[in-house]
Design a protein around this motif. Sequence first.
Motif, PDB file in Angstrom:
ATOM      1  N   HIS A 119       0.837  -1.193   0.000  1.00 47.41           N
ATOM      2  CA  HIS A 119       0.000   0.000   0.000  1.00 47.41           C
ATOM      3  C   HIS A 119       0.872   1.244   0.000  1.00 47.41           C
ATOM      4  CE1 HIS A 119      -3.671  -2.157   2.026  1.00 47.41           C
ATOM      5  NE2 HIS A 119      -3.339  -2.673   0.852  1.00 47.41           N
ATOM      6  N   ARG A 120       0.307   2.330  -0.512  1.00 48.09           N
ATOM      7  CA  ARG A 120       1.011   3.606  -0.419  1.00 48.09           C
ATOM      8  C   ARG A 120       1.210   3.957   1.060  1.00 48.09           C
ATOM      9  NH1 ARG A 120       1.713   8.027  -3.686  1.00 48.09           N
ATOM     10  NH2 ARG A 120       0.351   7.154  -5.297  1.00 48.09           N
ATOM     11  N   GLY A 121       2.407   4.365   1.398  1.00 45.07           N
ATOM     12  CA  GLY A 121       2.714   4.705   2.776  1.00 45.07           C
ATOM     13  C   GLY A 121       3.306   3.563   3.580  1.00 45.07           C
ATOM     14  N   ASP A 122       3.335   2.339   3.015  1.00 49.30           N
ATOM     15  CA  ASP A 122       4.015   1.233   3.694  1.00 49.30           C
ATOM     16  C   ASP A 122       5.494   1.557   3.853  1.00 49.30           C
ATOM     17  OD1 ASP A 122       1.753  -0.279   3.901  1.00 49.30           O
ATOM     18  OD2 ASP A 122       2.283  -1.727   2.346  1.00 49.30           O
ATOM     19  N   THR A 123       6.053   1.181   4.994  1.00 52.24           N
ATOM     20  CA  THR A 123       7.498   1.280   5.184  1.00 52.24           C
ATOM     21  C   THR A 123       8.090  -0.101   4.978  1.00 52.24           C
ATOM     22  OG1 THR A 123       7.285   3.098   6.774  1.00 52.24           O
ATOM     23  CG2 THR A 123       9.352   1.873   6.779  1.00 52.24           C
ATOM     24  N   VAL A 124       8.879  -0.255   3.924  1.00 48.31           N
ATOM     25  CA  VAL A 124       9.473  -1.551   3.614  1.00 48.31           C
ATOM     26  C   VAL A 124      10.952  -1.505   3.949  1.00 48.31           C
ATOM     27  CG1 VAL A 124       7.793  -2.103   1.830  1.00 48.31           C
ATOM     28  CG2 VAL A 124       9.891  -0.927   1.196  1.00 48.31           C
ATOM     29  N   THR A 125      11.430  -2.584   4.529  1.00 48.97           N
ATOM     30  CA  THR A 125      12.859  -2.727   4.811  1.00 48.97           C
ATOM     31  C   THR A 125      13.466  -3.601   3.731  1.00 48.97           C
ATOM     32  OG1 THR A 125      12.462  -2.543   7.191  1.00 48.97           O
ATOM     33  CG2 THR A 125      14.577  -3.451   6.497  1.00 48.97           C
ATOM     34  N   VAL A 126      14.428  -3.065   3.011  1.00 49.29           N
ATOM     35  CA  VAL A 126      15.071  -3.821   1.933  1.00 49.29           C
ATOM     36  C   VAL A 126      16.546  -4.002   2.263  1.00 49.29           C
ATOM     37  CG1 VAL A 126      13.461  -3.094   0.157  1.00 49.29           C
ATOM     38  CG2 VAL A 126      15.471  -1.719   0.595  1.00 49.29           C
ATOM     39  N   THR A 127      17.062  -5.148   1.878  1.00 47.73           N
ATOM     40  CA  THR A 127      18.464  -5.493   2.083  1.00 47.73           C
ATOM     41  C   THR A 127      19.066  -5.855   0.738  1.00 47.73           C
ATOM     42  OG1 THR A 127      17.951  -6.370   4.282  1.00 47.73           O
ATOM     43  CG2 THR A 127      20.069  -6.993   3.326  1.00 47.73           C
ATOM     44  N   GLY A 128      20.291  -5.428   0.509  1.00 51.32           N
ATOM     45  CA  GLY A 128      20.963  -5.759  -0.737  1.00 51.32           C
ATOM     46  C   GLY A 128      22.223  -4.949  -0.899  1.00 51.32           C
ATOM     47  N   ALA A 129      22.859  -5.122  -2.033  1.00 48.76           N
ATOM     48  CA  ALA A 129      24.036  -4.313  -2.328  1.00 48.76           C
ATOM     49  C   ALA A 129      23.634  -2.849  -2.462  1.00 48.76           C
ATOM     50  CB  ALA A 129      24.688  -4.802  -3.612  1.00 48.76           C
ATOM     51  N   ARG A 130      24.543  -1.958  -2.151  1.00 51.31           N
ATOM     52  CA  ARG A 130      24.209  -0.536  -2.128  1.00 51.31           C
ATOM     53  C   ARG A 130      23.632  -0.056  -3.458  1.00 51.31           C
ATOM     54  NH1 ARG A 130      25.250   3.269   1.361  1.00 51.31           N
ATOM     55  NH2 ARG A 130      26.737   1.954   2.487  1.00 51.31           N
ATOM     56  N   SER A 131      24.223  -0.489  -4.561  1.00 55.57           N
ATOM     57  CA  SER A 131      23.745  -0.032  -5.860  1.00 55.57           C
ATOM     58  C   SER A 131      22.311  -0.482  -6.108  1.00 55.57           C
ATOM     59  CB  SER A 131      24.662  -0.569  -6.969  1.00 55.57           C
ATOM     60  OG  SER A 131      24.687  -1.995  -6.953  1.00 55.57           O
ATOM     61  N   ALA A 132      21.988  -1.715  -5.719  1.00 52.88           N
ATOM     62  CA  ALA A 132      20.633  -2.225  -5.931  1.00 52.88           C
ATOM     63  C   ALA A 132      19.632  -1.513  -5.038  1.00 52.88           C
ATOM     64  CB  ALA A 132      20.593  -3.729  -5.675  1.00 52.88           C
ATOM     65  N   VAL A 133      19.997  -1.269  -3.779  1.00 50.91           N
ATOM     66  CA  VAL A 133      19.103  -0.577  -2.852  1.00 50.91           C
ATOM     67  C   VAL A 133      18.882   0.866  -3.305  1.00 50.91           C
ATOM     68  CG1 VAL A 133      18.822   0.240  -0.486  1.00 50.91           C
ATOM     69  CG2 VAL A 133      19.671  -2.070  -0.911  1.00 50.91           C
ATOM     70  N   ASP A 134      19.949   1.526  -3.752  1.00 50.60           N
ATOM     71  CA  ASP A 134      19.801   2.902  -4.246  1.00 50.60           C
ATOM     72  C   ASP A 134      18.865   2.946  -5.454  1.00 50.60           C
ATOM     73  OD1 ASP A 134      21.480   3.872  -2.312  1.00 50.60           O
ATOM     74  OD2 ASP A 134      23.266   3.937  -3.586  1.00 50.60           O
ATOM     75  N   ARG A 135      19.007   1.962  -6.347  1.00 54.42           N
ATOM     76  CA  ARG A 135      18.165   1.921  -7.543  1.00 54.42           C
ATOM     77  C   ARG A 135      16.693   1.715  -7.162  1.00 54.42           C
ATOM     78  NH1 ARG A 135      20.804  -1.777  -9.878  1.00 54.42           N
ATOM     79  NH2 ARG A 135      19.517  -3.542  -9.221  1.00 54.42           N
ATOM     80  N   PHE A 136      16.447   0.818  -6.213  1.00 55.59           N
ATOM     81  CA  PHE A 136      15.077   0.557  -5.775  1.00 55.59           C
ATOM     82  C   PHE A 136      14.484   1.780  -5.074  1.00 55.59           C
ATOM     83  CE2 PHE A 136      12.083  -0.825  -2.507  1.00 55.59           C
ATOM     84  CZ  PHE A 136      11.181  -1.553  -3.268  1.00 55.59           C
ATOM     85  N   ALA A 137      15.268   2.407  -4.204  1.00 54.58           N
ATOM     86  CA  ALA A 137      14.773   3.566  -3.450  1.00 54.58           C
ATOM     87  C   ALA A 137      14.407   4.713  -4.384  1.00 54.58           C
ATOM     88  CB  ALA A 137      15.820   4.012  -2.438  1.00 54.58           C
ATOM     89  N   ALA A 138      15.223   4.936  -5.418  1.00 61.07           N
ATOM     90  CA  ALA A 138      14.953   6.028  -6.349  1.00 61.07           C
ATOM     91  C   ALA A 138      13.647   5.813  -7.105  1.00 61.07           C
ATOM     92  CB  ALA A 138      16.115   6.156  -7.337  1.00 61.07           C
TER      93      ALA A 138
END
Length: 557
Positions: free
Chosen positions: A349-368
């Motif tokens: 849902h919009r507003g969910d806080t998700v915790t993601v784990t991974g390599a920095r480049s992958a996490v940065d790409r997902f966050a963007a």
Amino acid sequence: MSLLRENPVLALFVCLALGYLLGKLRVGPIQLGGICGTLIVAMLIGSRHVSVDADVKNVAFALFIFSLGYIAGPQFFANLNAKGLRFAVLCVMEAVLVVGMAYGIGKAFDLDVGTAAGILAGAATESAVVGTAQEAIANLSGISADQSAQLQNHVAAAYSVCYLFGLVSIVLLTSQIFPLVMRIKLPEASRELWEGLRGGKGAPAADEQPALPPLVGRTYLVSQGEGSTIARVEEVQPGLVTVEGVRRDGRTLHPDQDFRLRRGDLVLLVGRREAVIDTGHELGPETSGVPGLDSPLVVRDIVLTNRDFVGRTAGELAEEQPSTTSGIYLTDIQRVDQHLPAIADTELHRGDTVTVTGARSAVDRFAAKAGVGIRKDAIDYIYISLGICVGVLIGLVTVHAGNAALSLGTGGGCLVSGLVFGWLRAQRPTFGAYPPVAAQTAKDLGLSVFIAVTGLAAGPDAAALLKDHPVLLPLSGILMVTVPAVLSLFVGRKLLRIEPPILVGAIAGQQCSTPAITAVTNVAQSSIPMLGYTITYTISNFLLPLTGPILVGMLGS
């Protein structure tokens, strides 16, 4: 007691300390909790004429109710869909029934409006109703200031008794009785539902963790993979593995997609375990850890704001947007103030806080792409203060219905503004920062202080009220919890076809009972009931506080 009478600050925090200590007491699945414990202690101390200025109570309540709305805002509007409205039926039944039953009890036994409102607040196990009802009583015309104060004290006194019996009732019903009625064993039913959502994979017990972690990093010596590009290596298991580094001639490189591997290169693969192993077979033999090549994994909390993610499950998202989700692993989903199972079938849902784990480049790409990272040290006090000001102004609006003057009051107004301001923050996360930890702390502290001051004020009148109604108050608390819960069980199972573990969680949520959902998840040994709880909890947190002014308007007219 003279020390406490002369030092209101000391009295307030003595109530909080002793109240939360009392709240830790547990009898079977029943635990009082800090709020109930604080109210009991405050009333006992207040009976010795110890008090704190009422303005402290008003400020604390405004902060509590706004923070409550702010946290729930994104989920409240997200639940205004077919699935959310399906569960909303339970919440509407709860609100209508408790108002109707409280009105009937008040008329049948000739109760004053304060006692009836306290019965409503306690039986609904919703502390916010205490504040909204007291504000509505303060706005009643035709009564003196002393009468208004006494009626407000009756709200807290009746609430304390009904809450205690209502709490015990909802905990026993959801965690013990309803599973027996549905002829299920809650742990087994939850595990079966989990396995269905996971495609047959069972959930670990509370004290277990996977022996083979799903996300790993491994290094491989290039032999048969000689000449392959980085893009070709990652295409072996698209979206599930990434090349995070290459060691060549003693130097660590972070190459682009067109980089070609040579025999003797050491390659660091990061991703899901099965995918890393399959990809590694295409490169060559696995090696032990290589100094200088290891790449730490990043853990980040991200608030989802991208419309493309709303309404999709985590599994669907991975299939539909592999370029965004490649190389990241979803480890937690937080909705409102509860944690949901991070499985493929959990809808985002919009507003969910998700915790993601991974390599920095992958996490940065997902966050963007997905939303915005949470800054745990940033709070937009301008936005929060403006929201509370708007809420107070909304509460000043009065609507006349016959002889009754109805208004939301500060509580209802700040709840509405909190919902809207929290939703706006989720839509445009460039302003209005109010990290979940800070909002949760403000909500809990505001409620605790409000309850403590309310209990101190109610102390002198509590004994007389309890002496007048020693049987009615406990029975009202039990009856007004049991009737809506039993009806919701029937409607949810027979008409709405909600799965039993999710249904008992939803019934706990319609009652806004954190102790009940805690007992349910402990018995179930699973977080599956949370899938129903978060929806009804969010909707009831909006509906139930509004029932206080409605009942006061009905009886006060």
